[in-house]
Design a protein around this motif. Structure first.
Motif, PDB file in Angstrom:
ATOM      1  N   ILE A  18      -0.209  77.330  36.394  1.00 31.22           N
ATOM      2  CA  ILE A  18       1.131  77.874  36.154  1.00 31.22           C
ATOM      3  C   ILE A  18       1.473  78.948  37.193  1.00 31.22           C
ATOM      4  CG2 ILE A  18       0.314  79.541  34.394  1.00 31.22           C
ATOM      5  CD1 ILE A  18       3.710  77.778  34.278  1.00 31.22           C
ATOM      6  N   GLY A  19       0.484  79.762  37.569  1.00 30.56           N
ATOM      7  CA  GLY A  19       0.704  80.778  38.601  1.00 30.56           C
ATOM      8  C   GLY A  19       1.076  80.152  39.930  1.00 30.56           C
ATOM      9  N   GLY A  20       0.360  79.081  40.288  1.00 28.38           N
ATOM     10  CA  GLY A  20       0.653  78.384  41.539  1.00 28.38           C
ATOM     11  C   GLY A  20       2.013  77.722  41.526  1.00 28.38           C
ATOM     12  N   ARG A  21       2.407  77.174  40.371  1.00 26.82           N
ATOM     13  CA  ARG A  21       3.732  76.533  40.272  1.00 26.82           C
ATOM     14  C   ARG A  21       4.847  77.541  40.521  1.00 26.82           C
ATOM     15  NH1 ARG A  21       2.623  73.022  35.050  1.00 26.82           N
ATOM     16  NH2 ARG A  21       1.624  71.237  36.020  1.00 26.82           N
ATOM     17  N   VAL A  22       4.704  78.703  39.880  1.00 29.60           N
ATOM     18  CA  VAL A  22       5.728  79.754  40.051  1.00 29.60           C
ATOM     19  C   VAL A  22       5.777  80.196  41.511  1.00 29.60           C
ATOM     20  CG1 VAL A  22       6.249  82.172  39.495  1.00 29.60           C
ATOM     21  CG2 VAL A  22       5.674  80.562  37.670  1.00 29.60           C
ATOM     22  N   ALA A  23       4.611  80.401  42.124  1.00 28.71           N
ATOM     23  CA  ALA A  23       4.559  80.849  43.518  1.00 28.71           C
ATOM     24  C   ALA A  23       5.213  79.827  44.457  1.00 28.71           C
ATOM     25  CB  ALA A  23       3.110  81.105  43.919  1.00 28.71           C
ATOM     26  N   LEU A  24       4.935  78.527  44.224  1.00 27.69           N
ATOM     27  CA  LEU A  24       5.512  77.489  45.091  1.00 27.69           C
ATOM     28  C   LEU A  24       7.018  77.328  44.875  1.00 27.69           C
ATOM     29  CD1 LEU A  24       2.721  74.756  44.963  1.00 27.69           C
ATOM     30  CD2 LEU A  24       3.497  75.978  46.996  1.00 27.69           C
ATOM     31  N   LYS A  25       7.493  77.614  43.657  1.00 29.15           N
ATOM     32  CA  LYS A  25       8.951  77.600  43.411  1.00 29.15           C
ATOM     33  C   LYS A  25       9.632  78.665  44.275  1.00 29.15           C
ATOM     34  CE  LYS A  25      10.872  74.995  39.990  1.00 29.15           C
ATOM     35  NZ  LYS A  25      10.203  73.752  40.336  1.00 29.15           N
ATOM     36  N   LEU A  26       8.996  79.856  44.338  1.00 24.25           N
ATOM     37  CA  LEU A  26       9.590  80.959  45.092  1.00 24.25           C
ATOM     38  C   LEU A  26       9.463  80.761  46.603  1.00 24.25           C
ATOM     39  CD1 LEU A  26       8.342  83.901  42.852  1.00 24.25           C
ATOM     40  CD2 LEU A  26      10.706  83.146  43.132  1.00 24.25           C
ATOM     41  N   ASP A  27       8.383  80.104  47.037  1.00 25.58           N
ATOM     42  CA  ASP A  27       8.199  79.824  48.462  1.00 25.58           C
ATOM     43  C   ASP A  27       7.525  78.471  48.626  1.00 25.58           C
ATOM     44  OD1 ASP A  27       7.717  79.637  51.121  1.00 25.58           O
ATOM     45  OD2 ASP A  27       6.621  81.523  51.321  1.00 25.58           O
ATOM     46  N   PRO A  28       8.333  77.405  48.813  1.00 27.09           N
ATOM     47  CA  PRO A  28       7.772  76.049  48.900  1.00 27.09           C
ATOM     48  C   PRO A  28       6.770  75.869  50.048  1.00 27.09           C
ATOM     49  CG  PRO A  28      10.154  75.980  48.565  1.00 27.09           C
ATOM     50  CD  PRO A  28       9.805  77.409  48.850  1.00 27.09           C
ATOM     51  N   ASP A  29       6.818  76.754  51.060  1.00 32.95           N
ATOM     52  CA  ASP A  29       5.885  76.641  52.196  1.00 32.95           C
ATOM     53  C   ASP A  29       4.642  77.506  52.026  1.00 32.95           C
ATOM     54  OD1 ASP A  29       7.637  74.929  53.545  1.00 32.95           O
ATOM     55  OD2 ASP A  29       8.785  76.631  54.326  1.00 32.95           O
ATOM     56  N   LEU A  30       4.445  78.032  50.815  1.00 34.41           N
ATOM     57  CA  LEU A  30       3.380  79.022  50.626  1.00 34.41           C
ATOM     58  C   LEU A  30       1.991  78.460  50.922  1.00 34.41           C
ATOM     59  CD1 LEU A  30       2.632  81.888  49.820  1.00 34.41           C
ATOM     60  CD2 LEU A  30       2.540  81.141  47.436  1.00 34.41           C
ATOM     61  N   LEU A  31       1.719  77.218  50.510  1.00 35.68           N
ATOM     62  CA  LEU A  31       0.384  76.654  50.732  1.00 35.68           C
ATOM     63  C   LEU A  31       0.067  76.620  52.231  1.00 35.68           C
ATOM     64  CD1 LEU A  31      -2.215  75.345  49.818  1.00 35.68           C
ATOM     65  CD2 LEU A  31      -0.999  73.183  49.509  1.00 35.68           C
ATOM     66  N   ALA A  32       1.030  76.175  53.028  1.00 31.74           N
ATOM     67  CA  ALA A  32       0.824  76.119  54.480  1.00 31.74           C
ATOM     68  C   ALA A  32       0.608  77.519  55.054  1.00 31.74           C
ATOM     69  CB  ALA A  32       2.026  75.455  55.147  1.00 31.74           C
ATOM     70  N   ARG A  33       1.380  78.497  54.554  1.00 31.94           N
ATOM     71  CA  ARG A  33       1.231  79.876  55.061  1.00 31.94           C
ATOM     72  C   ARG A  33      -0.148  80.446  54.724  1.00 31.94           C
ATOM     73  NH1 ARG A  33       6.658  81.054  56.259  1.00 31.94           N
ATOM     74  NH2 ARG A  33       8.077  80.467  54.585  1.00 31.94           N
ATOM     75  N   LEU A  34      -0.610  80.192  53.490  1.00 37.30           N
ATOM     76  CA  LEU A  34      -1.909  80.726  53.068  1.00 37.30           C
ATOM     77  C   LEU A  34      -3.057  80.077  53.840  1.00 37.30           C
ATOM     78  CD1 LEU A  34      -1.317  80.772  49.204  1.00 37.30           C
ATOM     79  CD2 LEU A  34      -1.638  82.802  50.645  1.00 37.30           C
ATOM     80  N   ALA A  35      -2.864  78.819  54.241  1.00 35.23           N
ATOM     81  CA  ALA A  35      -3.946  78.086  54.913  1.00 35.23           C
ATOM     82  C   ALA A  35      -4.013  78.366  56.411  1.00 35.23           C
ATOM     83  CB  ALA A  35      -3.766  76.589  54.683  1.00 35.23           C
ATOM     84  N   GLN A  36      -2.936  78.927  56.999  1.00 33.17           N
ATOM     85  CA  GLN A  36      -2.875  78.931  58.461  1.00 33.17           C
ATOM     86  C   GLN A  36      -3.887  79.877  59.109  1.00 33.17           C
ATOM     87  OE1 GLN A  36       1.321  79.866  58.755  1.00 33.17           O
ATOM     88  NE2 GLN A  36       0.892  81.785  59.808  1.00 33.17           N
ATOM     89  N   ASN A  37      -4.443  80.820  58.376  1.00 33.31           N
ATOM     90  CA  ASN A  37      -5.471  81.705  58.938  1.00 33.31           C
ATOM     91  C   ASN A  37      -6.884  81.290  58.539  1.00 33.31           C
ATOM     92  OD1 ASN A  37      -3.786  83.314  60.382  1.00 33.31           O
ATOM     93  ND2 ASN A  37      -4.607  85.230  59.587  1.00 33.31           N
TER      94      ASN A  37
END
Length: 412
Positions: free
Chosen positions: A37-56
């Protein structure tokens, strides 16, 4: 490549903070870890969040029908020899759960991520992995995942031209076909006990020939590639022909195979086999699997088996008769609601074991055991089943939600 510059925009930071707050609230309400549920809310607010978190991060993705949670854990342990690791160790393996896990690893260098088979191509697009481990494909959740060849086709299309190093099981024709679209594949002879999803050629539909451990299609010539890593008894053979001993606290041949694949992945990141395999010894249990717990004066070993391939491997590691066995099967959303797979499991392997049957679908299982000529008793719940067993060891085998129910009941 990993670095220390902050890749997160203000919007991404807000999404992470909001996701963590929702997850904490969910945990406080007793609704599980809150990661999904936390991840769903985060991705709603920023759909590119997974890519941003992975880039480093240097990312490894692990996907399969069986063994992905354990292999993810083994790889994470091995890579900790080279730097901090963030991982979705509890198995929340769809984009929301993965995003949640990565949001908690700000100082990590490596991301070791288990991915549900259906989501592999999308998560690979978002996370730009350095390595992808593909272990097996077999029938599972028939109502949701359809047939295995469709999954293999999704993988094949999604991985075409991928820059990632693919570490793939040479003994599973579906995995080989899926991985063959990639330019950089390391083949591992990890074995394949369950073969019933691979009798027809995934490339042309012809009949597979399976002499010994080899396989090939007699019609189109699609065949087993030559592996550079191999599981050989209790050793991993590396590409130079050196044999490295496997010492695991986890039982069974399947976990040795997982260790072989994990050693091949660790080598991609510069961790030598000896170091990787020594570190894997630390893993005692994985999200409760293989744990031995005391309950009502007995020692219950908790084993997860979600599909025919998993049941087959699990039967090979239980204690011999007359050790009692408790079987529990549910068919809730996370299990798949279609229990026809029970007919693909060879329950004659339990001959000689006293069997107790529990779970939402205990009657489906009872019919299957009746046909297999097994002696069993149907019980209302775990407590009643345990009472029917003598003191000492009991093997408890359950599918996904049934396993979670058992862990809650025994306080694990």
């Amino acid at each position: 490549m990993a670095g220390n510059s902050d890749p997160l925009t203000p919007r991404a930071k807000l999404a992470v903070t909001a996701g963590k707050a929702v997850a904490a609230a969910s945990r406080a309400a007793g609704r599980g870890s809150g990661s999904v549920i936390g991840g769903r809310v985060a991705l709603k607010l920023d759909p590119d969040l997974l890519a941003r978190l992975a880039q480093n991060l240097d990312v490894v993705l692990v996907s399969a029908t069986n063994g992905k949670t354990t292999t993810t854990r083994l790889i994470a342990e091995a890579l900790r020899a080279a730097g901090p690791v963030v991982s979705n160790a509890l198995g929340a393996n769809m984009p929301a759960g993965i995003t949640s896990a990565l949001a908690g690893g700000s100082d990590a260098r490596y991301g070791v991520i288990e991915v549900d088979e259906k989501y592999l191509a999308g998560v690979a697009r978002d996370t730009d992995p350095k390595c992808i481990a593909l272990l097996n494909l077999s029938r599972d959740q028939l109502d949701r995942a359809a047939e295995t060849r469709m999954l293999a086709e999704n993988w094949r299309e999604g991985l075409t031209g991928s820059k990632a190093v693919i570490v793939a099981n040479a003994d599973d024709p579906l995995v080989v076909w899926a991985a063959s679209s990639s330019p950089n594949v390391i083949w591992v002879a990890a074995g394949q006990m369950w073969k019933d999803d691979a009798w027809s050629c995934p490339s042309c539909g012809g009949v597979m020939q399976r002499p010994g451990d080899d396989w090939f299609c007699g019609e189109c010539g699609f065949r087993r590639p030559t592996p550079s890593w191999a599981l050989s008894g209790d050793h991993v053979l590396d590409p130079h022909g050196s044999a490295w001993p496997i010492h695991l606290q986890l039982p069974g041949r399947a976990n040795k195979a997982n260790a072989a694949s994990s050693a091949a992945v660790a080598a991609v990141f510069g961790v030598p086999p000896q170091v990787a395999l020594e570190r894997m010894y630390q893993v005692q249990a994985v999200a409760g699997r293989y744990d031995v717990v005391q309950f009502q004066g007995r020692d219950l070993r908790l084993l997860l088996a979600k599909n025919p391939a998993g049941w087959l491997e699990t039967f090979s590691l239980i204690d011999p008769p007359p050790t009692p066995v408790i079987l529990s099967v549910n068919a809730r959303g996370a299990d798949g609601t279609d229990t026809s797979w029970l007919w693909d499991v060879d329950y004659t392997r339990l001959t000689g074991h006293p069997i107790c049957v529990i779970g939402d679908r205990k009657l489906d299982l009872a019919v299957r055991l009746e046909v297999a000529n097994q002696q069993f008793q149907v019980c209302e719940n775990l407590d009643q089943a345990v009472q029917l067993c003598p003191p000492g060891r009991i093997e408890v085998i359950a599918n996904y939600t049934a396993f979670q129910d058992l862990r809650r009941r025994v306080g694990n």
